[in-house]
Design a protein around this motif. Sequence first.
Motif, PDB file in Angstrom:
ATOM      1  N   ILE A 116       0.870  -1.170   0.000  1.00 44.55           N
ATOM      2  CA  ILE A 116       0.000   0.000   0.000  1.00 44.55           C
ATOM      3  C   ILE A 116       0.909   1.222   0.000  1.00 44.55           C
ATOM      4  CG2 ILE A 116      -1.743   1.305   1.266  1.00 44.55           C
ATOM      5  CD1 ILE A 116      -2.774  -1.340   2.387  1.00 44.55           C
ATOM      6  N   GLU A 117       0.848   1.984  -1.076  1.00 47.10           N
ATOM      7  CA  GLU A 117       1.674   3.186  -1.211  1.00 47.10           C
ATOM      8  C   GLU A 117       0.759   4.402  -1.301  1.00 47.10           C
ATOM      9  OE1 GLU A 117       4.029   2.559  -4.686  1.00 47.10           O
ATOM     10  OE2 GLU A 117       5.410   1.196  -3.668  1.00 47.10           O
ATOM     11  N   GLY A 119      -1.852   5.096   0.359  1.00 45.88           N
ATOM     12  CA  GLY A 119      -3.260   4.738   0.442  1.00 45.88           C
ATOM     13  C   GLY A 119      -3.789   3.980  -0.769  1.00 45.88           C
ATOM     14  N   VAL A 120      -2.906   3.649  -1.717  1.00 47.44           N
ATOM     15  CA  VAL A 120      -3.319   2.938  -2.929  1.00 47.44           C
ATOM     16  C   VAL A 120      -2.722   1.532  -2.921  1.00 47.44           C
ATOM     17  CG1 VAL A 120      -3.225   2.943  -5.444  1.00 47.44           C
ATOM     18  CG2 VAL A 120      -3.440   5.099  -4.216  1.00 47.44           C
ATOM     19  N   LYS A 122      -1.314  -1.829  -4.435  1.00 47.93           N
ATOM     20  CA  LYS A 122      -0.616  -2.309  -5.631  1.00 47.93           C
ATOM     21  C   LYS A 122      -0.252  -3.771  -5.397  1.00 47.93           C
ATOM     22  CE  LYS A 122       1.226   2.148  -6.905  1.00 47.93           C
ATOM     23  NZ  LYS A 122       2.386   2.976  -7.185  1.00 47.93           N
ATOM     24  N   GLU A 132      -6.658  -4.773  -8.721  1.00 49.39           N
ATOM     25  CA  GLU A 132      -6.625  -3.927  -7.532  1.00 49.39           C
ATOM     26  C   GLU A 132      -7.949  -3.194  -7.328  1.00 49.39           C
ATOM     27  OE1 GLU A 132      -4.201  -4.030  -9.798  1.00 49.39           O
ATOM     28  OE2 GLU A 132      -2.294  -4.305  -8.768  1.00 49.39           O
ATOM     29  N   ALA A 133      -8.575  -2.763  -8.401  1.00 49.42           N
ATOM     30  CA  ALA A 133      -9.836  -2.028  -8.299  1.00 49.42           C
ATOM     31  C   ALA A 133     -10.979  -2.912  -7.785  1.00 49.42           C
ATOM     32  CB  ALA A 133     -10.208  -1.436  -9.650  1.00 49.42           C
TER      33      ALA A 133
END
Length: 169
Positions: A116-117, A119-120, A122, A132-133
């Motif tokens: 998690i970079e 807050g996203v 990967k 991921e979505a």
Amino acid sequence: MWYVIRTKAGSEEAVRERAKKLLAADTGRDCRVLYCIRKKRYLGEWHEEKERLLPGYVFLVADDPEGAAGVLKGIPESVKLPGYGEKACPVGKEEEELLSRLTGEKDEIGMSYGVIEGGVLKIERGVLSGLEASVRKIDRHKRKGYIGLTLPGEGEKLVGVGLEITEKS
């Protein structure tokens, strides 16, 4: 196409074996109970374990709904889904593609690893790579990622698959 057979939790393997006996070997039909690999910690170490992805569900892969309905009639343990009765319940096209991609030719979904970079999420490797979505929720303690899956007669369910977050920044 994929069709869903709803049964009592714990009797999925018995239903799968009965369905396989009803299927002709040369028709390209198959019956699957889906499993996912997840990590669990006990005795001071992490162990990979296999658990049912959807307890109480068996998936039938068949080309024609009549063949699927014939198998459904031969399984007394199956539960009739609302609105379908004796008919086979086809899984939606998006869910069918998602399940096919996650499982491949096997009946189990392997572990995925990601970071998690900012807050996203990967995903670096594993079956969830590129999806991921689709991950709606992450439980870092249980090492699970939850994806939404819509099943006929049931609505949307959050299904947990193995996802280990190796780093968060």
